[in-house]
Motif scaffolding. Structure first.
Motif, PDB file in Angstrom:
ATOM      1  N   THR A  98      11.411  -5.885   6.167  1.00 39.95           N
ATOM      2  CA  THR A  98      12.219  -6.858   5.429  1.00 39.95           C
ATOM      3  C   THR A  98      12.131  -6.544   3.931  1.00 39.95           C
ATOM      4  OG1 THR A  98      10.384  -8.408   5.195  1.00 39.95           O
ATOM      5  CG2 THR A  98      11.802  -8.658   7.138  1.00 39.95           C
ATOM      6  N   TRP A  99      13.128  -6.992   3.189  1.00 32.33           N
ATOM      7  CA  TRP A  99      13.169  -6.765   1.751  1.00 32.33           C
ATOM      8  C   TRP A  99      12.009  -7.471   1.056  1.00 32.33           C
ATOM      9  CZ3 TRP A  99      14.013  -3.540  -1.651  1.00 32.33           C
ATOM     10  CH2 TRP A  99      14.361  -3.834  -2.978  1.00 32.33           C
ATOM     11  N   SER A 100      11.674  -8.664   1.502  1.00 29.88           N
ATOM     12  CA  SER A 100      10.563  -9.392   0.882  1.00 29.88           C
ATOM     13  C   SER A 100       9.242  -8.648   1.088  1.00 29.88           C
ATOM     14  CB  SER A 100      10.472 -10.812   1.440  1.00 29.88           C
ATOM     15  OG  SER A 100      10.277 -10.796   2.844  1.00 29.88           O
ATOM     16  N   ARG A 101       9.053  -8.059   2.255  1.00 30.89           N
ATOM     17  CA  ARG A 101       7.828  -7.291   2.497  1.00 30.89           C
ATOM     18  C   ARG A 101       7.803  -6.038   1.627  1.00 30.89           C
ATOM     19  NH1 ARG A 101       5.459  -3.330   5.949  1.00 30.89           N
ATOM     20  NH2 ARG A 101       3.316  -3.915   6.496  1.00 30.89           N
ATOM     21  N   SER A 102       8.946  -5.405   1.446  1.00 25.96           N
ATOM     22  CA  SER A 102       9.004  -4.215   0.599  1.00 25.96           C
ATOM     23  C   SER A 102       8.639  -4.550  -0.838  1.00 25.96           C
ATOM     24  CB  SER A 102      10.400  -3.584   0.663  1.00 25.96           C
ATOM     25  OG  SER A 102      10.652  -3.048   1.938  1.00 25.96           O
ATOM     26  N   LEU A 103       9.163  -5.669  -1.339  1.00 28.52           N
ATOM     27  CA  LEU A 103       8.820  -6.089  -2.697  1.00 28.52           C
ATOM     28  C   LEU A 103       7.326  -6.361  -2.818  1.00 28.52           C
ATOM     29  CD1 LEU A 103      11.788  -8.481  -3.556  1.00 28.52           C
ATOM     30  CD2 LEU A 103      11.286  -6.282  -4.638  1.00 28.52           C
ATOM     31  N   ALA A 104       6.751  -7.010  -1.815  1.00 29.61           N
ATOM     32  CA  ALA A 104       5.319  -7.307  -1.846  1.00 29.61           C
ATOM     33  C   ALA A 104       4.495  -6.024  -1.849  1.00 29.61           C
ATOM     34  CB  ALA A 104       4.946  -8.190  -0.656  1.00 29.61           C
ATOM     35  N   LEU A 105       4.903  -5.043  -1.047  1.00 30.65           N
ATOM     36  CA  LEU A 105       4.183  -3.771  -1.002  1.00 30.65           C
ATOM     37  C   LEU A 105       4.293  -3.024  -2.329  1.00 30.65           C
ATOM     38  CD1 LEU A 105       5.127  -2.554   2.590  1.00 30.65           C
ATOM     39  CD2 LEU A 105       2.846  -3.235   1.795  1.00 30.65           C
ATOM     40  N   MET A 106       5.479  -3.076  -2.955  1.00 37.27           N
ATOM     41  CA  MET A 106       5.645  -2.408  -4.241  1.00 37.27           C
ATOM     42  C   MET A 106       4.782  -3.073  -5.313  1.00 37.27           C
ATOM     43  SD  MET A 106       7.030   0.112  -5.872  1.00 37.27           S
ATOM     44  CE  MET A 106       8.623   0.723  -5.279  1.00 37.27           C
ATOM     45  N   CYS A 107       4.768  -4.400  -5.330  1.00 35.92           N
ATOM     46  CA  CYS A 107       3.943  -5.105  -6.324  1.00 35.92           C
ATOM     47  C   CYS A 107       2.461  -4.819  -6.122  1.00 35.92           C
ATOM     48  CB  CYS A 107       4.219  -6.605  -6.259  1.00 35.92           C
ATOM     49  SG  CYS A 107       5.857  -7.059  -6.885  1.00 35.92           S
ATOM     50  N   GLU A 108       2.029  -4.730  -4.869  1.00 36.18           N
ATOM     51  CA  GLU A 108       0.639  -4.389  -4.606  1.00 36.18           C
ATOM     52  C   GLU A 108       0.336  -2.957  -5.064  1.00 36.18           C
ATOM     53  OE1 GLU A 108      -3.294  -4.639  -3.547  1.00 36.18           O
ATOM     54  OE2 GLU A 108      -1.790  -6.211  -3.876  1.00 36.18           O
ATOM     55  N   ALA A 109       1.315  -2.062  -4.891  1.00 43.01           N
ATOM     56  CA  ALA A 109       1.143  -0.687  -5.383  1.00 43.01           C
ATOM     57  C   ALA A 109       1.008  -0.683  -6.906  1.00 43.01           C
ATOM     58  CB  ALA A 109       2.315   0.179  -4.951  1.00 43.01           C
ATOM     59  N   TYR A 110       1.770  -1.534  -7.592  1.00 42.17           N
ATOM     60  CA  TYR A 110       1.656  -1.645  -9.046  1.00 42.17           C
ATOM     61  C   TYR A 110       0.249  -2.104  -9.434  1.00 42.17           C
ATOM     62  CZ  TYR A 110       6.782  -1.407  -9.531  1.00 42.17           C
ATOM     63  OH  TYR A 110       8.092  -1.018  -9.527  1.00 42.17           O
ATOM     64  N   ARG A 111      -0.228  -3.153  -8.776  1.00 40.63           N
ATOM     65  CA  ARG A 111      -1.554  -3.690  -9.119  1.00 40.63           C
ATOM     66  C   ARG A 111      -2.647  -2.649  -8.880  1.00 40.63           C
ATOM     67  NH1 ARG A 111       0.923  -8.590  -7.109  1.00 40.63           N
ATOM     68  NH2 ARG A 111       0.382  -8.016  -4.965  1.00 40.63           N
ATOM     69  N   GLU A 112      -2.556  -1.946  -7.752  1.00 38.15           N
ATOM     70  CA  GLU A 112      -3.563  -0.940  -7.439  1.00 38.15           C
ATOM     71  C   GLU A 112      -3.490   0.242  -8.401  1.00 38.15           C
ATOM     72  OE1 GLU A 112      -6.174  -0.805  -5.329  1.00 38.15           O
ATOM     73  OE2 GLU A 112      -5.753  -2.944  -5.101  1.00 38.15           O
ATOM     74  N   THR A 113      -2.290   0.624  -8.809  1.00 37.63           N
ATOM     75  CA  THR A 113      -2.130   1.727  -9.756  1.00 37.63           C
ATOM     76  C   THR A 113      -2.755   1.375 -11.095  1.00 37.63           C
ATOM     77  OG1 THR A 113      -0.082   2.444  -8.665  1.00 37.63           O
ATOM     78  CG2 THR A 113      -0.454   3.214 -10.916  1.00 37.63           C
ATOM     79  N   ILE A 114      -2.569   0.144 -11.535  1.00 38.93           N
ATOM     80  CA  ILE A 114      -3.192  -0.308 -12.783  1.00 38.93           C
ATOM     81  C   ILE A 114      -4.708  -0.261 -12.663  1.00 38.93           C
ATOM     82  CG2 ILE A 114      -3.514  -2.322 -14.284  1.00 38.93           C
ATOM     83  CD1 ILE A 114      -0.559  -3.061 -13.631  1.00 38.93           C
ATOM     84  N   ARG A 115      -5.242  -0.700 -11.509  1.00 37.62           N
ATOM     85  CA  ARG A 115      -6.696  -0.653 -11.303  1.00 37.62           C
ATOM     86  C   ARG A 115      -7.203   0.791 -11.301  1.00 37.62           C
ATOM     87  NH1 ARG A 115      -5.500  -4.404  -6.852  1.00 37.62           N
ATOM     88  NH2 ARG A 115      -5.726  -6.541  -7.626  1.00 37.62           N
ATOM     89  N   ILE A 116      -6.465   1.679 -10.661  1.00 41.91           N
ATOM     90  CA  ILE A 116      -6.848   3.097 -10.612  1.00 41.91           C
ATOM     91  C   ILE A 116      -6.924   3.670 -12.025  1.00 41.91           C
ATOM     92  CG2 ILE A 116      -6.002   5.394  -9.964  1.00 41.91           C
ATOM     93  CD1 ILE A 116      -4.866   3.969  -7.400  1.00 41.91           C
ATOM     94  N   HIS A 117      -5.933   3.351 -12.830  1.00 41.06           N
ATOM     95  CA  HIS A 117      -5.905   3.854 -14.210  1.00 41.06           C
ATOM     96  C   HIS A 117      -7.071   3.298 -15.016  1.00 41.06           C
ATOM     97  CE1 HIS A 117      -4.519   5.085 -18.125  1.00 41.06           C
ATOM     98  NE2 HIS A 117      -4.461   3.828 -18.524  1.00 41.06           N
TER      99      HIS A 117
END
Length: 362
Positions: free
Chosen positions: A333-352
């Protein structure tokens, strides 16, 4: 940062803004879609493709003004190069398909360029697991997130359409390019028509592209031109209505660079049984024998057999169509895709942040 001419770019930007995030869309392409009021659009002063190199200074200045929490560059080659030259971190580099599958096969230089772009990113985003594996062949990045491009299940809905006067409608929505195997579909349709006579069958093809003339000639040569309808180019808003006309959706892409199956998932959400090729993306989003059939690419006989099987059994079409929609509701679903992308953003910030704190490279 992405091509503003792409409907996918506009959907990502609008979707993230609707989730309450501050979104800036930066592009070296002309904007062709409608952005929500919550999206700020920034056009780079030098357009693509030269802008991928020459606009790096302008991008750095723009990013200093915006001061984003994260930069998400879409397409690992052109915009990936521009993002690398900007030296901005944290960077999530989202791969789309041909940038990972086709580009590095052109030459050693192309492969090294892609590897440098992938290595520079804090993390990678991939619409599919198969593309993530292919990217690792060029550069095995330690941080990669699968961020599928989902569909809006509220727009793509099942219908109660049945065969009109015994006429079954087979169809696809794809660009008329060699990559997408529309010629294989027409050949399979002609073979299926021979097996299903006197049962009426119709093929509808939505899309435009460089092979339109040759595909129409192929339909004439195979004696099925009167049963094949070419709709021509269609806006994305018209796709649900076109899918509503179909009983069976077919997508026979012949290249693995078809690394995700958005059109297939739209048909699936609409409750259509599908027949797809074993190219990477289509095969990943289809459960063979459950939501549809996966057949060998470039094999019109196998595709025709699957079409005939579905055409002869309304119960099978209904069962697979229902399983198809449930598959989308669970995973795409589109809502799940948005949630996965936002989680990827948060994790990328933590990685950096971890890399910065330990003095490691991102």
């Amino acid at each position: 940062m992405a091509g503003a001419h792409s409907v996918h770019t506009v959907r990502w930007a609008n979707g993230l803004a609707s989730d309450g995030h501050e979104v800036h869309l930066i592009s070296a392409h002309r904007l062709t879609g409608a952005l929500d009021g919550g999206v700020a659009f920034h056009s780079l002063p030098i357009g693509a493709p030269w802008g991928y190199l020459a606009a790096a200074g302008s991008l750095r200045n723009l990013l200093r003004c915006i001061q984003p929490d994260i930069l998400n560059a879409h397409y690992a080659t052109g915009y990936g190069l521009l993002a690398r030259l900007s030296r901005f971190q944290p960077l999530l580099l989202s791969m789309w398909g041909s940038d990972v599958y086709d580009f590095p096969e052109k030459s050693t230089f192309h492969r090294r360029l892609l590897a440098s772009n992938l290595r520079q990113a804090s993390a990678l985003g991939s619409t599919s697991r198969c593309m993530a594996r292919r990217a690792a062949e060029t550069w095995p990045h330690p941080h990669i997130f699968v961020t599928p491009f989902g569909v809006d299940e509220r727009v793509f809905l099942p219908s109660s359409r049945s065969a009109e006067s015994g006429c079954l409608v087979i169809g696809t929505v794809k660009a008329l390019k060699h990559k997408y195997g529309i010629d294989t579909l027409i050949e399979a349709f002609a073979l299926a028509l021979q097996q299903l006579k006197p049962r009426a069958l119709r093929l509808e093809i939505a899309g435009s592209g460089p092979e339109e003339k040759s595909l129409k000639a192929l339909a004439v040569r195979l004696g099925v031109a009167e049963m094949v309808l070419f709709h021509g180019p269609v806006e994305h808003e018209r796709v649900p209505a076109l899918l509503d006309r179909l009983n069976i959706f077919v997508a026979l892409s012949r290249l693995d660079s078809e690394s995700f199956g958005v059109a297939i998932l739209e048909a699936s959400a609409a409750g259509k049984a599908v027949v797809v090729s074993d190219a990477d993306g289509p095969a990943e989003v289809t459960l063979n024998g459950s939501t549809g059939y996966v057949v060998p690419r470039n094999d019109p006989v196998a595709a025709a057999d699957a079409i005939v099987r579905l055409a002869r059994s309304p119960d099978l079409r209904e069962r697979m169509g229902a399983a198809d929609r449930q598959h989308v509701l669970t995973h795409y679903t589109w809502s799940r895709s948005l949630a996965l992308m936002c989680e990827a953003y948060r994790e990328t910030i933590r990685i950096h942040r971890r890399a910065t704190a330990t003095g490691e490279s991102a």
